[in-house]
Design an enzyme around this catalytic site. Structure first.
Site, mmCIF file in Angstrom:
data_model
loop_
_atom_site.group_PDB
_atom_site.id
_atom_site.type_symbol
_atom_site.label_atom_id
_atom_site.label_comp_id
_atom_site.label_asym_id
_atom_site.label_seq_id
_atom_site.Cartn_x
_atom_site.Cartn_y
_atom_site.Cartn_z
ATOM 1 N N ASP A 169 -26.020 -2.166 -2.546
ATOM 2 C CA ASP A 169 -27.402 -1.675 -2.532
ATOM 3 C C ASP A 169 -27.449 -0.170 -2.306
ATOM 4 O OD1 ASP A 169 -28.471 -4.163 -3.010
ATOM 5 O OD2 ASP A 169 -29.156 -4.505 -0.953
ATOM 6 N N ARG A 213 -9.919 -11.376 -3.855
ATOM 7 C CA ARG A 213 -9.976 -9.932 -4.127
ATOM 8 C C ARG A 213 -10.389 -9.633 -5.566
ATOM 9 N NH1 ARG A 213 -7.426 -7.792 0.497
ATOM 10 N NH2 ARG A 213 -5.861 -9.221 1.289
ATOM 11 N N ARG A 245 -3.701 -10.007 -7.018
ATOM 12 C CA ARG A 245 -3.559 -10.512 -5.653
ATOM 13 C C ARG A 245 -4.405 -11.783 -5.475
ATOM 14 N NH1 ARG A 245 -4.304 -5.728 -1.550
ATOM 15 N NH2 ARG A 245 -3.429 -7.319 -0.174
ATOM 16 N N ALA A 280 -11.821 -4.117 2.236
ATOM 17 C CA ALA A 280 -12.272 -5.505 2.139
ATOM 18 C C ALA A 280 -13.783 -5.618 1.934
ATOM 19 C CB ALA A 280 -11.852 -6.270 3.385
ATOM 20 N N HIS A 303 -15.323 -6.756 -1.410
ATOM 21 C CA HIS A 303 -15.431 -8.157 -1.811
ATOM 22 C C HIS A 303 -16.537 -8.904 -1.064
ATOM 23 C CE1 HIS A 303 -11.580 -6.908 -3.345
ATOM 24 N NE2 HIS A 303 -11.081 -6.802 -2.124
ATOM 25 N N SER A 355 -3.987 -0.911 -4.394
ATOM 26 C CA SER A 355 -3.271 -2.047 -4.981
ATOM 27 C C SER A 355 -4.034 -2.575 -6.201
ATOM 28 C CB SER A 355 -3.124 -3.166 -3.944
ATOM 29 O OG SER A 355 -4.404 -3.676 -3.581
ATOM 30 N N TYR A 357 0.798 -1.232 0.000
ATOM 31 C CA TYR A 357 0.000 0.000 0.000
ATOM 32 C C TYR A 357 0.829 1.280 0.000
ATOM 33 C CZ TYR A 357 -3.768 -3.260 1.038
ATOM 34 O OH TYR A 357 -4.666 -4.291 0.973
HETATM 35 C C1 DQA Z 1 -7.818 -2.260 -1.066
HETATM 36 C C2 DQA Z 1 -7.825 -3.697 -1.600
HETATM 37 C C3 DQA Z 1 -8.702 -4.587 -0.738
HETATM 38 O O1 DQA Z 1 -8.688 -5.922 -1.244
HETATM 39 C C4 DQA Z 1 -8.192 -4.612 0.684
HETATM 40 O O2 DQA Z 1 -9.041 -5.397 1.494
HETATM 41 C C5 DQA Z 1 -8.003 -3.256 1.235
HETATM 42 C C6 DQA Z 1 -7.410 -2.233 0.399
HETATM 43 C C7 DQA Z 1 -6.836 -1.370 -1.846
HETATM 44 O O3 DQA Z 1 -6.974 -0.157 -1.736
HETATM 45 O O4 DQA Z 1 -5.948 -1.871 -2.534
HETATM 46 O O5 DQA Z 1 -8.255 -3.008 2.422
HETATM 47 O O6 DQA Z 1 -9.124 -1.719 -1.220
#
Ligand code: DQA
Length: 125
Positions: free
Chosen positions: A86, A110, A106, A76, A79, A101, A23
């Site tokens: 909604d 994700r 990954r 997160a 996902h 990211s 990150y």
């Molecule tokens: C995220 C990617 C998500 O999969 C992860 O759970 C995050 C950060 C990103 O900014 O890359 O918390 O949203």
């Protein structure tokens, strides 16, 4: 002036120390100040972070009621959250999904987003 609500989800308050190899080293406060500088007074930016799904739902509704655009990094919840999907469906405000990211490079969990189909665009990586 255009209003844009930038909404950040769980664990993004830890940016700067959270997995910097993935990150980066910028904090969320760094990102907020860069965004304000980039907007340069052309947009009214509301910048928020929450670790709570329901609070993010309420903020999407609030942006919708205000006619503001939404930039959403739901972390997160991207996902997992039908509730956030909604909420995006319920408002007419345009939303863009953002990830720091490249989620597609990954883990497979994700690769799916409940939010992408509700957004005007997606920016990853
Ligand atoms: C995220 C990617 C998500 O999969 C992860 O759970 C995050 C950060 C990103 O900014 O890359 O918390 O949203």
């Amino acid at each position: 002036m255009r209003a844009i609500h930038v909404l950040n989800g769980p664990n993004l308050n830890l940016l700067g120390t959270r997995e910097p190899g993935i990150y980066g080293s910028l904090t969320l406060a760094d990102i907020e100040s860069r965004l304000h500088a980039r907007a340069g007074g052309r947009a009214a930016i509301t910048f928020r972070q929450s670790n709570h799904e329901g609070e993010l739902v309420a903020w999407i509704q609030e942006a919708g009621a205000a006619g503001a655009g939404v930039i959403l990094n739901a972390g997160a919840y991207t996902h997992t959250s039908i509730a956030l999907a909604d909420a995006l469906s319920a408002v007419t405000a345009p939303a863009v999904e953002v990830h720091i990211s490249n989620v597609h490079a990954r883990e497979s969990f994700r690769h799916h987003s409940y939010l992408s189909a509700k957004c005007k665009g997606v920016i990853v990586g």
